[in-house]
Write an enzyme that holds these catalytic residues in place. Sequence first.
Site, PDB file in Angstrom:
ATOM      1  CE1 TYR A  23      -3.798  -2.267   0.089  1.00 52.14           C
ATOM      2  CE2 TYR A  23      -2.773  -3.256   2.027  1.00 52.14           C
ATOM      3  CZ  TYR A  23      -3.729  -3.287   1.019  1.00 52.14           C
ATOM      4  OH  TYR A  23      -4.612  -4.340   0.947  1.00 52.14           O
ATOM      5  CG  ASN A  74      -9.928   1.954  -0.976  1.00 54.00           C
ATOM      6  OD1 ASN A  74     -10.445   0.836  -0.834  1.00 54.00           O
ATOM      7  ND2 ASN A  74      -8.622   2.124  -1.076  1.00 54.00           N
ATOM      8  CG  HIS A  80     -12.866  -7.890  -1.547  1.00 51.49           C
ATOM      9  ND1 HIS A  80     -12.623  -7.439  -2.829  1.00 51.49           N
ATOM     10  CD2 HIS A  80     -11.811  -7.453  -0.798  1.00 51.49           C
ATOM     11  CE1 HIS A  80     -11.470  -6.779  -2.848  1.00 51.49           C
ATOM     12  NE2 HIS A  80     -10.966  -6.758  -1.629  1.00 51.49           N
ATOM     13  CG  ASP A  87     -28.384  -3.526  -1.348  1.00 46.51           C
ATOM     14  OD1 ASP A  87     -28.041  -3.821  -2.506  1.00 46.51           O
ATOM     15  OD2 ASP A  87     -29.043  -4.292  -0.609  1.00 46.51           O
ATOM     16  CG  HIS A 100      -9.941  -1.314  -4.852  1.00 44.96           C
ATOM     17  ND1 HIS A 100     -10.367  -1.570  -3.568  1.00 44.96           N
ATOM     18  CD2 HIS A 100     -11.015  -1.473  -5.661  1.00 44.96           C
ATOM     19  CE1 HIS A 100     -11.644  -1.879  -3.599  1.00 44.96           C
ATOM     20  NE2 HIS A 100     -12.071  -1.821  -4.848  1.00 44.96           N
ATOM     21  CG  LEU A 101      -4.573   2.876  -1.976  1.00 47.87           C
ATOM     22  CD1 LEU A 101      -4.391   2.652  -0.484  1.00 47.87           C
ATOM     23  CD2 LEU A 101      -3.831   4.128  -2.427  1.00 47.87           C
ATOM     24  NE  ARG A 111      -6.049  -8.953  -0.957  1.00 47.08           N
ATOM     25  CZ  ARG A 111      -6.237  -8.559   0.310  1.00 47.08           C
ATOM     26  NH1 ARG A 111      -7.091  -7.607   0.588  1.00 47.08           N
ATOM     27  NH2 ARG A 111      -5.546  -9.113   1.287  1.00 47.08           N
TER      28      ARG A 111
END
Length: 149
Positions: A23, A74, A80, A87, A100-101, A111
């Site tokens: 990350y 994010n 996932h 919703d 997503h990084l 993932r």
Amino acid sequence: MSRVLVLNGVNLGRLGSREPLVYGTTTHAELADTCIATGREVGLAVEVRQTDDEAELVAWLHEAADDGVPVVLNSAAWSHYSYALRDACAQLTAPLVEVHLSQTHAREEFRHTSVVSPVATATITGLGIEGYRAALRFLASSTGKPSTP
Ligand code: DQA
């Protein structure tokens, strides 16, 4: 100036020290500063929030839906499997960019699926914090245009 919410989910408050090889070393505070500065460059009033509480994130999405505010999201691991989050995203009335990084499709199998992607305007994966900047630039250029192609 148009408002945009940047919403970050579970474990993202630990950016900087969390798995830096995956990350990076940018902290959440630095990420927030980058998003706000990018917003200024492109004429958006950006507010950045992070939570480890799924209910709080859902409440922020409800707020964005009611206020017609675009969202950069994010949702981290919740992406996932959380149908509740999906919703809530489906109720948004302005564009939603999922970020997503890491390149989630090149990582573990679990993932590879995001339950948020089908209700997002666009998804950006694997660009690190540059993904947030790209999302904000897109939202600045698309403000006032339809959210679906
Ligand atoms: C993440 C990817 C997710 O799989 C993971 O659970 C995260 C971060 C990313 O930004 O790369 O917490 O959303």
